[in-house]
Scaffold this motif. Sequence first.
Motif, short mmCIF file in Angstrom:
data_model
loop_
_atom_site.label_atom_id
_atom_site.label_comp_id
_atom_site.label_asym_id
_atom_site.label_seq_id
_atom_site.Cartn_x
_atom_site.Cartn_y
_atom_site.Cartn_z
N GLU A 371 0.83 -1.21 0.00
CA GLU A 371 0.00 0.00 0.00
C GLU A 371 0.86 1.25 0.00
O GLU A 371 0.50 2.27 -0.60
N TYR A 374 1.95 1.96 -3.46
CA TYR A 374 0.86 2.57 -4.22
C TYR A 374 0.69 4.04 -3.85
O TYR A 374 0.39 4.87 -4.72
N TYR A 420 -4.71 -1.96 -6.63
CA TYR A 420 -5.52 -2.03 -5.42
C TYR A 420 -6.48 -3.22 -5.49
O TYR A 420 -6.67 -3.95 -4.53
N GLN A 429 -9.49 -2.69 1.74
CA GLN A 429 -9.01 -1.37 1.33
C GLN A 429 -9.54 -0.89 -0.02
O GLN A 429 -9.46 0.30 -0.32
N LEU A 430 -10.10 -1.76 -0.84
CA LEU A 430 -10.53 -1.33 -2.18
C LEU A 430 -11.71 -0.36 -2.10
O LEU A 430 -11.73 0.65 -2.82
N TYR A 433 -10.49 2.97 -1.28
CA TYR A 433 -9.82 3.59 -2.42
C TYR A 433 -10.84 4.19 -3.38
O TYR A 433 -10.71 5.34 -3.82
#
Length: 470
Positions: A371, A374, A420, A429-430, A433
């Motif tokens: 992460e 990213y 992701y 976490q998607l 996002y």
Amino acid sequence: MLSDKNVTIKNIKMKIALYILLPVILLSAGSCKKWLDVDPRSVVKEKEMFEDVQGFRTALMGVYTKMASRDLYGANLTIGFIDVLAQYYSIESNQHSFFNYSSYDYEVARGIPDAVWKNGYAVIANCNNILENIEKKRSLFKNGEYDLIRAEATAVRAYMHFDLLRLFAPSYTVNPSAPAIPYVDRISHIPFKQLTVAQVLTAVMKDVQQAADLLRTVDPLSPDYNGAAGAVAEVPQFFTFRQERMNYYAVLGALARASLYGDDKTKAAGFAAKVLERGSATPVFTLYTDKSWDNSDLYFNSEAPALSKLTVPEGRKYEFYETALYGSVDTRYKDWFRYYPGSNEEFMSKYMRSIPQNGNPPNMILMRPEEMNYILAECASSEEEAVKQLNLVRNRYGLSKVNDLAAGVHNVEDETAKEYRKMFIGEGQLFFYYKRKNTDPIPYSLTEDVQKAYVLPVPDVEVEFGNIQN
């Protein structure tokens, strides 16, 4: 080894509008470790709970146990509810237990959002109880343990508030001045007022930065560890298993997340880069639970009720991992899906029970080093640097350099979104996002009102008591 002790913290009347009963916690052994479970039969007074250092240790472990419950990161905020919102799974029957959530019909289905709210604020109440009592008992502690416990309780309080903010309020990108949630930073009988998105984010950053400052010298994982607890090979048990608690790098990762959520890319990149100094071999922050196999079996099990199973259609999985371009070389594609033992049904397998059953159930993953790559890609000042960060992750998971992304050829934002989606199935976490990026439409969703999809309703009782504008 620590002795078993049944303890409970007194009821705390925490008025957002709810009266939250702090969890009753039981110290118990798990393989080589001591952990906590809930035992509602045992009651002791708060002053007895916090009469010695062991009581504070027990209380802090109780916080992590509550976080790892099915209502929070044991299922709802990792493998289940939140990944349904992210549209990882195909849910077609209107009788499926997640159908209304998959279509964002929160007015019909309120059970899980209400449970997340209630249990999230219970975690926060526990943290506040620890922090209030530890100030009075500083003389009990030595070897940096006072700062360690205070830092972790403060960090968890902020971490929980941040995820409640990301669920129950508009994103900072959409409206930083929108009414959000209360930030409960003390024990009080007086209702806490509803803050704006920006105000909550400021409070989160303040708490997490304070935790980072405390952990920098007392966490054995920190490069600036001062040896307060002894040589790393000889640290007391309470200073071990740091990856399973809010350690120094997890706190820096939380700062990176919160900074990016507030669109401060300079700070986000700085914190993310510091996290990556630890290396990328293991997750940054996980939660221990002996229930991860059981929780996985609720949804990823051929013997689970048909209207509870969560499956990724084969075509969708192929699209996620771009098999038309790369074949099956991506190890995430190969390793994170498998047939349930003895069946011909394939499921997401990060937490799937092994047959024969060996070892311990896996920890729930709350933060990965990838992460941070990213975040660095999103905050990069050039496309060359952005694709470099993405390629570092892709290479780690089996995509060779011949398949590297190239600046000026590949769209960085599109490729980051794909990463992701590949990385965070089963980790929650998607959806966050998509919300931060104000993604519209949400992939695989038919909803036309993404803002309704992105903002969960707070419990009716909060609105009825006049504490929250919904």
